[in-house]
Design an enzyme around this catalytic site. Structure first.
Site, short mmCIF file in Angstrom:
data_model
loop_
_atom_site.label_atom_id
_atom_site.label_comp_id
_atom_site.label_asym_id
_atom_site.label_seq_id
_atom_site.Cartn_x
_atom_site.Cartn_y
_atom_site.Cartn_z
CG HIS A 54 -18.29 -27.44 -16.19
ND1 HIS A 54 -18.41 -27.37 -14.82
CD2 HIS A 54 -17.08 -27.99 -16.42
CE1 HIS A 54 -17.31 -27.85 -14.25
NE2 HIS A 54 -16.49 -28.23 -15.20
CD GLU A 89 -20.77 -25.38 -13.38
OE1 GLU A 89 -20.76 -26.63 -13.44
OE2 GLU A 89 -19.76 -24.70 -13.54
NE ARG A 140 -14.62 -28.17 -10.28
CZ ARG A 140 -14.19 -28.82 -11.37
NH1 ARG A 140 -14.02 -28.15 -12.51
NH2 ARG A 140 -13.97 -30.11 -11.34
P1 NAP Z 1 -3.06 -29.14 -11.37
O1 NAP Z 1 -2.08 -29.74 -12.29
O2 NAP Z 1 -3.15 -29.65 -9.97
O3 NAP Z 1 -2.85 -27.55 -11.37
C1 NAP Z 1 -3.34 -26.68 -10.40
C2 NAP Z 1 -2.22 -25.73 -10.02
O4 NAP Z 1 -2.74 -24.77 -9.08
C3 NAP Z 1 -1.05 -26.45 -9.33
O5 NAP Z 1 0.18 -25.96 -9.79
C4 NAP Z 1 -1.31 -26.11 -7.86
O6 NAP Z 1 -0.13 -26.16 -7.07
C5 NAP Z 1 -1.84 -24.71 -7.99
N1 NAP Z 1 -2.52 -24.25 -6.76
C6 NAP Z 1 -3.22 -24.98 -5.87
N2 NAP Z 1 -3.69 -24.19 -4.87
C7 NAP Z 1 -3.26 -22.94 -5.17
C8 NAP Z 1 -3.40 -21.68 -4.52
N3 NAP Z 1 -4.06 -21.57 -3.36
N4 NAP Z 1 -2.84 -20.59 -5.08
C9 NAP Z 1 -2.13 -20.70 -6.23
N5 NAP Z 1 -1.95 -21.86 -6.88
C10 NAP Z 1 -2.52 -22.97 -6.37
O7 NAP Z 1 -4.54 -29.30 -11.95
P2 NAP Z 1 -5.00 -29.23 -13.49
O8 NAP Z 1 -5.08 -30.59 -14.05
O9 NAP Z 1 -4.21 -28.19 -14.18
O10 NAP Z 1 -6.51 -28.72 -13.28
C11 NAP Z 1 -6.75 -27.47 -12.65
C12 NAP Z 1 -8.22 -27.32 -12.31
O11 NAP Z 1 -8.95 -27.09 -13.50
C13 NAP Z 1 -8.88 -28.56 -11.69
O12 NAP Z 1 -8.71 -28.61 -10.28
C14 NAP Z 1 -10.34 -28.41 -12.07
O13 NAP Z 1 -11.06 -27.79 -11.03
C15 NAP Z 1 -10.30 -27.50 -13.30
N6 NAP Z 1 -10.73 -28.19 -14.53
C16 NAP Z 1 -11.86 -27.75 -15.16
C17 NAP Z 1 -12.27 -28.37 -16.32
C18 NAP Z 1 -13.50 -27.90 -17.05
O14 NAP Z 1 -14.24 -28.70 -17.58
N7 NAP Z 1 -13.71 -26.60 -17.12
C19 NAP Z 1 -11.56 -29.46 -16.84
C20 NAP Z 1 -10.42 -29.88 -16.17
C21 NAP Z 1 -10.02 -29.24 -15.01
P3 NAP Z 1 0.18 -27.55 -6.27
O15 NAP Z 1 0.31 -28.61 -7.30
O16 NAP Z 1 1.43 -27.25 -5.53
O17 NAP Z 1 -1.01 -27.77 -5.36
#
Ligand code: NAP
Length: 337
Positions: A290, A271, A242
């Site tokens: 995005h 955006e 993000r």
């Molecule tokens: P995820 O599986 O929840 O991975 C996020 C990781 O970050 C988890 O391991 C989480 O730990 C960790 N985390 C949370 N808060 C943190 C902090 N303060 N410091 C360090 N690590 C932290 O999510 P994902 O499916 O990989 O997706 C990640 C993000 O990518 C989404 O939230 C979204 O905003 C973004 N995204 C963007 C697109 C795009 O179109 N560009 C597409 C998909 C996703 P915990 O699980 O312990 O909280």
């Protein structure tokens, strides 16, 4: 009578057909998002909402929607939704995790390669005739980039997407993986040899820093000026998470003044990005709009996941991708109670 669902943008047809078997469906079929006032009005009349990351689902909207029982987000990130407020009001919030992991990880790699091998710059060089005008077909110093084999990939947030990006880096490009997260991932440490680092150490050591944390109050501006100053002059920064995880003003300075070598961005604090934004004037930067999850496969599967969540809730089951687990203690799933 069927419960009403307002869907804030056109999804893939098959999923909407499935949803219509259970819900009376109202789809916003314009290209632009519904203005906030429209969202307020539609939510007030709806039993469920299907939202996108561009729809502001704040406490004001939730409080003014007495019938609303569920918000099914068409994304994995849900920083546009006031989840705490939804929980207090007994509104179920779901998202679409997992089905867009591959698409987003692949886009991350597209950006890493585009920046490290100057693909966009090279395309412009050929397309706009600069190569032809140079009169030189090949030069030992033309469009030099850097190799990834043996370099250090620093993953910030080793969740679903971060883990997949790390795996491709380790197995596909022979990179050393270091990561920072709130929790240690011992499985990834064992499987791909990932090593845990505190954030500051990671920034100092990595050749490629890639961001995969959700946007939360804790991660807003996680990569600020002091973080960027720790990075190597030869390193690149990739953000497909993000926009607000990175301080854009500081990043512009970092790129302009050469604190880092380049960046690849899919997400922005604002955006759509204005073509007059200072980022667009920088050469060592690849910008995409995005499109992390923008594959046919992911967008179809996300629509399916939204349908699965809505149908489960309708049938009185806990939706498979429930975000606010505590809500179950306040209200059972379904529309009858
Ligand atoms: P995820 O599986 O929840 O991975 C996020 C990781 O970050 C988890 O391991 C989480 O730990 C960790 N985390 C949370 N808060 C943190 C902090 N303060 N410091 C360090 N690590 C932290 O999510 P994902 O499916 O990989 O997706 C990640 C993000 O990518 C989404 O939230 C979204 O905003 C973004 N995204 C963007 C697109 C795009 O179109 N560009 C597409 C998909 C996703 P915990 O699980 O312990 O909280």
């Amino acid at each position: 009578m069927k419960p009403k669902v307002f869907i804030t943008r056109e999804l893939f047809g098959e999923s909407v057909d499935r949803i219509s078997q259970y819900y009376e469906v109202d789809v916003w079929d314009r290209y632009h998002q519904p203005p906030y006032e429209v969202l307020l009005r539609k939510a007030r009349e709806a039993d469920a909402l299907v939202s996108l990351l561009t729809d502001r689902i704040d406490c004001n909207l939730l409080r003014n929607s007495p019938r609303l029982r569920m918000v099914a987000q068409y994304a994995v990130g849900f920083d546009n939704i006031d989840v705490d407020c939804a929980t207090r009001l007994g509104v179920y919030v779901t998202n679409t995790p997992g089905v867009l992991t591959e698409a987003t990880a692949e886009l991350t790699w597209a950006l890493i390669l585009a920046v490290s091998r100057r693909i966009v710059e090279s395309d412009v060089f050929v397309r706009w005739g600069e190569w032809y005008r140079s009169g030189t077909a090949w030069h030992p110093k033309m469009m030099l980039g850097f190799e990834l084999m043996g370099k250090v990939l620093g993953v910030v947030g080793l969740g679903r997407i971060g883990r997949r990006v790390a795996e491709i880096g380790a197995r596909g490009f022979g990179m050393k993986i270091i990561y920072y997260d709130v929790v240690r991932n011992y499985e990834a440490e064992k499987e791909i040899g990932a090593e845990f680092r505190e954030l500051r150490e990671l920034l100092r050591e990595a050749d490629v820093v890639t961001i995969h944390v959700p946007l939360t109050p804790q991660t807003r501006y996680l990569i600020d000026e002091s973080a960027l100053r720790l990075m190597k002059k030869t390193a690149i920064l990739i953000n497909t998470a993000r926009g607000a995880v990175v301080d854009t003003g500081a990043l512009v300075k970092a790129l302009r003044e050469g604190w880092i070598a380049g960046a690849g961005l899919d997400v922005f604090e604002e955006e759509p990005l204005s073509p007059n934004h200072p980022l667009t004037a920088l050469k060592n930067l690849v910008l995409v709009p995005h499109i992390g999850s923008a594959t046919y496969e992911a967008r179809r599967a996300m629509a399916d996941a939204v349908a699965d969540n809505l149908i489960a809730f309708y049938e009185g089951r806990v939706p498979p991708n429930l975000v606010n687990r505590d809500v179950v203690n306040l209200r059972s799933p379904g529309f009858s109670k």
